[in-house]
Enzyme design. Sequence first.
Site, PDB file in Angstrom:
ATOM      1  N   SER A 102      42.938  38.044  35.356  1.00  0.00           N
ATOM      2  CA  SER A 102      42.163  37.001  34.962  1.00  0.00           C
ATOM      3  C   SER A 102      41.801  36.347  34.317  1.00  0.00           C
ATOM      4  CB  SER A 102      40.456  37.360  35.930  1.00  0.00           C
ATOM      5  OG  SER A 102      39.735  36.515  35.207  1.00  0.00           O
TER       6      SER A 102
ATOM      7  N   TYR B  89      32.392  41.152  35.509  1.00  0.00           N
ATOM      8  CA  TYR B  89      33.288  40.909  35.751  1.00  0.00           C
ATOM      9  C   TYR B  89      34.808  40.047  34.783  1.00  0.00           C
ATOM     10  CZ  TYR B  89      36.907  37.863  38.480  1.00  0.00           C
ATOM     11  OH  TYR B  89      38.126  37.282  38.542  1.00  0.00           O
TER      12      TYR B  89
HETATM   13  P1  NAP Z   1      38.858  37.817  47.908  1.00  0.00           P
HETATM   14  O1  NAP Z   1      39.452  36.463  48.970  1.00  0.00           O
HETATM   15  O2  NAP Z   1      37.413  37.845  48.068  1.00  0.00           O
HETATM   16  O3  NAP Z   1      39.495  39.059  48.132  1.00  0.00           O
HETATM   17  C1  NAP Z   1      39.479  40.137  47.644  1.00  0.00           C
HETATM   18  C2  NAP Z   1      40.331  40.817  48.595  1.00  0.00           C
HETATM   19  O4  NAP Z   1      40.258  42.575  48.242  1.00  0.00           O
HETATM   20  C3  NAP Z   1      39.710  40.799  50.076  1.00  0.00           C
HETATM   21  O5  NAP Z   1      40.592  41.057  51.123  1.00  0.00           O
HETATM   22  C4  NAP Z   1      38.709  42.524  50.161  1.00  0.00           C
HETATM   23  O6  NAP Z   1      38.427  42.864  51.347  1.00  0.00           O
HETATM   24  C5  NAP Z   1      39.234  43.218  48.880  1.00  0.00           C
HETATM   25  N1  NAP Z   1      38.059  43.939  48.692  1.00  0.00           N
HETATM   26  C6  NAP Z   1      37.459  43.728  47.994  1.00  0.00           C
HETATM   27  N2  NAP Z   1      36.689  44.967  47.362  1.00  0.00           N
HETATM   28  C7  NAP Z   1      37.362  46.304  48.305  1.00  0.00           C
HETATM   29  C8  NAP Z   1      37.180  47.396  47.859  1.00  0.00           C
HETATM   30  N3  NAP Z   1      36.475  48.204  47.000  1.00  0.00           N
HETATM   31  N4  NAP Z   1      38.396  48.172  48.508  1.00  0.00           N
HETATM   32  C9  NAP Z   1      39.757  47.371  49.235  1.00  0.00           C
HETATM   33  N5  NAP Z   1      39.023  46.156  49.593  1.00  0.00           N
HETATM   34  C10 NAP Z   1      38.821  44.971  48.873  1.00  0.00           C
HETATM   35  O7  NAP Z   1      39.505  37.228  46.425  1.00  0.00           O
HETATM   36  P2  NAP Z   1      40.704  36.130  45.809  1.00  0.00           P
HETATM   37  O8  NAP Z   1      40.195  35.703  45.282  1.00  0.00           O
HETATM   38  O9  NAP Z   1      41.853  36.977  46.816  1.00  0.00           O
HETATM   39  O10 NAP Z   1      40.633  37.617  44.259  1.00  0.00           O
HETATM   40  C11 NAP Z   1      42.154  38.826  44.648  1.00  0.00           C
HETATM   41  C12 NAP Z   1      41.708  39.278  42.980  1.00  0.00           C
HETATM   42  O11 NAP Z   1      42.740  37.974  42.372  1.00  0.00           O
HETATM   43  C13 NAP Z   1      40.418  39.288  42.888  1.00  0.00           C
HETATM   44  O12 NAP Z   1      41.742  40.864  41.952  1.00  0.00           O
HETATM   45  C14 NAP Z   1      40.111  38.625  41.547  1.00  0.00           C
HETATM   46  O13 NAP Z   1      39.121  39.309  40.637  1.00  0.00           O
HETATM   47  C15 NAP Z   1      41.207  37.980  41.229  1.00  0.00           C
HETATM   48  N6  NAP Z   1      41.439  36.532  40.687  1.00  0.00           N
HETATM   49  C16 NAP Z   1      40.849  35.850  41.402  1.00  0.00           C
HETATM   50  C17 NAP Z   1      41.254  34.177  40.849  1.00  0.00           C
HETATM   51  C18 NAP Z   1      40.306  33.160  41.625  1.00  0.00           C
HETATM   52  O14 NAP Z   1      40.267  31.988  41.226  1.00  0.00           O
HETATM   53  N7  NAP Z   1      40.312  33.281  43.158  1.00  0.00           N
HETATM   54  C19 NAP Z   1      41.350  33.954  39.758  1.00  0.00           C
HETATM   55  C20 NAP Z   1      41.985  35.109  38.923  1.00  0.00           C
HETATM   56  C21 NAP Z   1      41.178  36.446  40.087  1.00  0.00           C
HETATM   57  P3  NAP Z   1      36.901  43.726  52.149  1.00  0.00           P
HETATM   58  O15 NAP Z   1      36.097  42.818  51.845  1.00  0.00           O
HETATM   59  O16 NAP Z   1      37.504  43.899  53.911  1.00  0.00           O
HETATM   60  O17 NAP Z   1      37.125  44.940  51.272  1.00  0.00           O
HETATM   61  C1  GCO Z   2      33.494  32.615  38.253  1.00  0.00           C
HETATM   62  C2  GCO Z   2      35.484  32.387  38.890  1.00  0.00           C
HETATM   63  C3  GCO Z   2      36.774  33.107  38.130  1.00  0.00           C
HETATM   64  C4  GCO Z   2      38.031  33.094  39.159  1.00  0.00           C
HETATM   65  C5  GCO Z   2      39.025  33.966  38.283  1.00  0.00           C
HETATM   66  C6  GCO Z   2      39.317  32.997  36.864  1.00  0.00           C
HETATM   67  O1  GCO Z   2      32.812  32.616  38.993  1.00  0.00           O
HETATM   68  O2  GCO Z   2      34.174  32.010  36.963  1.00  0.00           O
HETATM   69  O3  GCO Z   2      35.432  33.524  39.956  1.00  0.00           O
HETATM   70  O4  GCO Z   2      36.006  34.773  37.475  1.00  0.00           O
HETATM   71  O5  GCO Z   2      37.729  34.239  39.911  1.00  0.00           O
HETATM   72  O6  GCO Z   2      38.713  34.825  37.556  1.00  0.00           O
HETATM   73  O7  GCO Z   2      40.508  33.297  36.794  1.00  0.00           O
END
Ligand code: NAP
Ligand code: GCO
Length: 264
Positions: free
Chosen positions: A145, A158
């Site tokens: 992230s 986080y």
């Molecule tokens: P999301 O839409 O909230 O999806 C998260 C997924 O993880 C869901 O499928 C959830 O399904 C599953 N999950 C959560 N806890 C779990 C557990 N204990 N065991 C198994 N499955 C679990 O998140 P996203 O935005 O796609 O993010 C995915 C990854 O990218 C995360 O690691 C997040 O930190 C990272 N990320 C996101 C962003 C962003 O801007 N969106 C940016 C940087 C990094 P269930 O709830 O059914 O378990």
């Molecule tokens: C926040 C956002 C970010 C994104 C991502 C950025 O609250 O600042 O959720 O943390 O999820 O991780 O790279």
Amino acid sequence: MNGLFSLEGKVALVTGAAYGIGFAVAEALAEAGAKIAFNCRKKEHLEKALADYAARGIAAKGYLCDVTKEEEIADMVASVHADLGKIDILVNNAGIIKRIPMHEMGAGEFREVVDIDLVAPFLMAKAVLPDMMERGGGKIVNICSMMSELGRETVSAYASAKGGLKMLTKNIASEYGKYNIQCNGLGPGYIATPQTAPLREKQPDGSPHPFDSFILAKTPAGRWGTPEDLKGPAVFLASRASDFVNGHILYVDGGILAYIGKQP
Ligand code: NAP
Ligand code: GCO
């Protein structure tokens, strides 16, 4: 390119890939030829995801598994071996965030985020490393992230977890590179998924969320990312094309980490 980006014959496990970034990454790996396994915790998410994958012609195998539970991980990995074969590619994507001012955050809330975002990638990597070592190599991709590099208000747990995940990535690369195992991070910027939906909600008067406007001003690309923006980088890190890339965090952020931000 002599198949450098091909994943034909490979088995990929993407955690938390029922929707969001994980789903797009799994879709990309499938389009490159990999057989796909994914997991999540909720049955309703699993069932909808299986239909969504099938609608895209992807015969994904889905498993209910909480990645914080070692016994569930062991059962899932054994099932993937039986259903698809040994795992060549692990993408540690499952993750949560809790946005709470640190002085108001309970220890249990902090631990829950760290358990899922940092301890679980450790447990998942431990579960696949022995086979990768025995079979002459493998790929581990940890979804880091921007908060692996930067902090902000309310995301102490986080950022701590994602900062730790960056260093876990580097340590796995250091310890297992000699087995032809590459461990790299994929660092999305601000991506439009359910996880960031609260940051993009319109205000009662219909105006943009202040954080939405903030991110647009801070991102040279001038937009939020989409899960599709991560597809190419994910295939790169999962394929032979990255065999000499190890311990690297590849940021896919529209330039936000490079940019001081637009003058108000
Ligand atoms: P999301 O839409 O909230 O999806 C998260 C997924 O993880 C869901 O499928 C959830 O399904 C599953 N999950 C959560 N806890 C779990 C557990 N204990 N065991 C198994 N499955 C679990 O998140 P996203 O935005 O796609 O993010 C995915 C990854 O990218 C995360 O690691 C997040 O930190 C990272 N990320 C996101 C962003 C962003 O801007 N969106 C940016 C940087 C990094 P269930 O709830 O059914 O378990
Ligand atoms: C926040 C956002 C970010 C994104 C991502 C950025 O609250 O600042 O959720 O943390 O999820 O991780 O790279």
